[in-house]
Motif scaffolding. Structure first.
Motif, PDB file in Angstrom:
ATOM      1  N   PHE A 182      17.367  -3.959 -50.614  1.00  9.43           N
ATOM      2  CA  PHE A 182      16.829  -3.724 -49.273  1.00  9.43           C
ATOM      3  C   PHE A 182      17.629  -2.676 -48.483  1.00  9.43           C
ATOM      4  O   PHE A 182      17.061  -1.727 -47.927  1.00  9.43           O
ATOM      5  N   TYR A 211      10.783  -1.610 -37.811  1.00 10.67           N
ATOM      6  CA  TYR A 211      10.867  -2.680 -38.822  1.00 10.67           C
ATOM      7  C   TYR A 211      10.607  -4.026 -38.152  1.00 10.67           C
ATOM      8  O   TYR A 211       9.841  -4.848 -38.659  1.00 10.67           O
ATOM      9  N   TYR A 221      16.333  -6.339 -32.874  1.00 11.58           N
ATOM     10  CA  TYR A 221      17.757  -5.995 -32.784  1.00 11.58           C
ATOM     11  C   TYR A 221      17.878  -4.486 -32.598  1.00 11.58           C
ATOM     12  O   TYR A 221      16.951  -3.737 -32.923  1.00 11.58           O
ATOM     13  N   ALA A 229      19.792 -12.828 -36.006  1.00 11.43           N
ATOM     14  CA  ALA A 229      19.634 -11.562 -36.737  1.00 11.43           C
ATOM     15  C   ALA A 229      20.899 -10.716 -36.644  1.00 11.43           C
ATOM     16  O   ALA A 229      21.262 -10.002 -37.582  1.00 11.43           O
ATOM     17  N   SER A 248      10.507 -12.166 -41.837  1.00  8.78           N
ATOM     18  CA  SER A 248      11.952 -11.943 -41.679  1.00  8.78           C
ATOM     19  C   SER A 248      12.407 -12.531 -40.355  1.00  8.78           C
ATOM     20  O   SER A 248      11.615 -12.648 -39.412  1.00  8.78           O
ATOM     21  N   VAL A 249      13.714 -12.835 -40.287  1.00  7.89           N
ATOM     22  CA  VAL A 249      14.288 -13.140 -38.965  1.00  7.89           C
ATOM     23  C   VAL A 249      14.016 -11.958 -38.029  1.00  7.89           C
ATOM     24  O   VAL A 249      13.873 -12.139 -36.812  1.00  7.89           O
ATOM     25  N   ALA A 250      13.889 -10.753 -38.608  1.00  6.30           N
ATOM     26  CA  ALA A 250      13.586  -9.551 -37.810  1.00  6.30           C
ATOM     27  C   ALA A 250      12.190  -9.612 -37.189  1.00  6.30           C
ATOM     28  O   ALA A 250      11.852  -8.793 -36.329  1.00  6.30           O
ATOM     29  N   GLY A 307      17.014 -14.362 -43.557  1.00  8.29           N
ATOM     30  CA  GLY A 307      18.031 -13.562 -42.859  1.00  8.29           C
ATOM     31  C   GLY A 307      18.548 -12.510 -43.819  1.00  8.29           C
ATOM     32  O   GLY A 307      17.772 -11.869 -44.526  1.00  8.29           O
ATOM     33  N   LEU A 308      19.866 -12.345 -43.888  1.00  8.52           N
ATOM     34  CA  LEU A 308      20.439 -11.255 -44.688  1.00  8.52           C
ATOM     35  C   LEU A 308      20.503 -11.633 -46.168  1.00  8.52           C
ATOM     36  O   LEU A 308      21.245 -12.533 -46.552  1.00  8.52           O
ATOM     37  N   ARG A 340      16.815   0.996 -47.080  1.00  8.54           N
ATOM     38  CA  ARG A 340      16.900   1.290 -45.636  1.00  8.54           C
ATOM     39  C   ARG A 340      17.765   2.529 -45.391  1.00  8.54           C
ATOM     40  O   ARG A 340      17.422   3.378 -44.583  1.00  8.54           O
TER      41      ARG A 340
HETATM   42  C1  8X3 Z   1      15.750  -8.091 -43.355  1.00  7.24           C
HETATM   43  C2  8X3 Z   1      16.805  -8.791 -42.581  1.00  7.24           C
HETATM   44  O1  8X3 Z   1      18.281  -8.612 -40.533  1.00  7.24           O
HETATM   45  O2  8X3 Z   1      18.263  -6.728 -42.062  1.00  7.24           O
HETATM   46  O3  8X3 Z   1      14.500  -8.381 -42.865  1.00  7.24           O
HETATM   47  O4  8X3 Z   1      16.397  -7.149 -40.620  1.00  7.24           O
HETATM   48  S1  8X3 Z   1      17.456  -7.757 -41.392  1.00  7.24           S
END
Ligand code: 8X3
Ligand code: NDP
Length: 248
Positions: free
Chosen positions: A185, A148, A142, A241, A135-137, A179-180, A189
């Motif tokens: 998902f 995560y 952030y 992100a 992921s960009v994460a 990214g998003l 979350r």
């Molecule tokens: C999922 C993208 O930016 O919600 O990995 O973390 S983000």
């Protein structure tokens, strides 16, 4: 006979879209915890399918499921390590420890358990391609993302290490860092809070699961002398992100 691809997390989102695209060229082993969704998907796929129902956190179930595949399904050519989620979004001092455990156990340890069950066969055959969904994460922390982020930084580190360890065995290892992407998902979350989940994708055009599935298809379609090792795939309105050019 078509080559064999195993996709974790094929019951929704990126994994499901990937199964639909790869069905054109692969026999598929589709996995996830929700058996009824795997049944439905199998009925729609125009290729040979094996379904494996397991929780990636359950090492014994992972091993038994993969060992229990029919003998003509054991030579897995492609592994898409996709299963994973974020659980919660909270400052580190307010984080829920069960959520932390889930993210580390699923996103890192689960990926490892599945990989461990499949890679030795690839090494024996001196052939394979593994695509990890990071992921960009995993390259940018952030606020409130903490664990995560750590889990996806872990995927990034593991991908690099796997690539080094497997290079001499003719096994390609790639990572996609989306990214998003509008999938389930954010529902996961935010623990089923639809309003919060929908808000994540409002005011801009987010990526769709299909976009990442097509990226996977492209990576797999490269000739033997090419490995797309690492791809960051953002939404068109996304610069990082946390920076999204929202219309409202
Ligand atoms: C999922 C993208 O930016 O919600 O990995 O973390 S983000
Ligand atoms: P979804 O929630 O739509 O899909 C998640 C998939 O993972 C489901 O098929 C789910 O299957 C499976 N999964 C989750 N936990 C487990 C578990 N314990 N055991 C087995 N399977 C599990 O989300 P996405 O499609 O968006 O997510 C797929 C991957 O993409 C994840 O690794 C995610 O971190 C990553 N990603 C997502 C982004 C996004 O913005 N959506 C961006 C960057 C990366 P089931 O519940 O049936 O077990």
């Amino acid at each position: 006979m078509k080559p064999i691809a195993l996709i974790t997390g094929a019951t929704s989102g990126i994994g499901e879209a990937t199964a639909r695209i790869l069905a054109k060229k692969y026999q598929l082993i589709i996995t996830g915890r929700r058996a009824e969704r795997l049944d439905q998907l199998e009925s729609e796929l125009k290729t040979e399918v094996q379904k494996l129902v397991f929780d990636v956190r359950d090492r014994e179930a992972v091993n038994n499921s993969i060992e229990g595949l029919p003998s003509d399904w054991k030579a897995i050519d492609v592994l898409i390590n996709n299963a994973g989620n974020a659980h919660g979004l909270a400052p580190i001092h307010e984080g829920n420890v069960d959520d932390w455990d889930a993210m580390i156990d699923i996103n890192i340890k689960g990926l490892l358990y599945v990989s461990k069950a499949i890679i030795p066969g690839m090494v024996d055959r001196q052939k394979g391609h593994i695509i990890n969904i990071g992921s960009v994460a995993g390259i940018e922390a952030y606020p409130n993302g903490n664990v995560y982020n750590a889990s996806k930084y872990g995927v990034n580190g593991l991908t690099q290490g796997m690539r080094m360890d497997l290079i001499s065995h003719n096994i390609k290892v790639s990572e996609i860092k989306p990214g998003l992407v509008q999938t389930e998902f954010s529902e996961v979350r935010f623990k089923g809070d639809q309003k919060k989940a929908e808000k994540v994708y409002q005011g801009y055009d987010p990526l769709q699961a299909q976009d990442i599935a097509e990226t996977i298809e492209f990576i797999l379609s490269r000739p033997a002398h090419v490995n797309i090792a690492d791809m960051l795939v953002l939404a068109g309105s996304q610069a990082s992100a946390t920076m999204v050019n929202k219309k409202s």
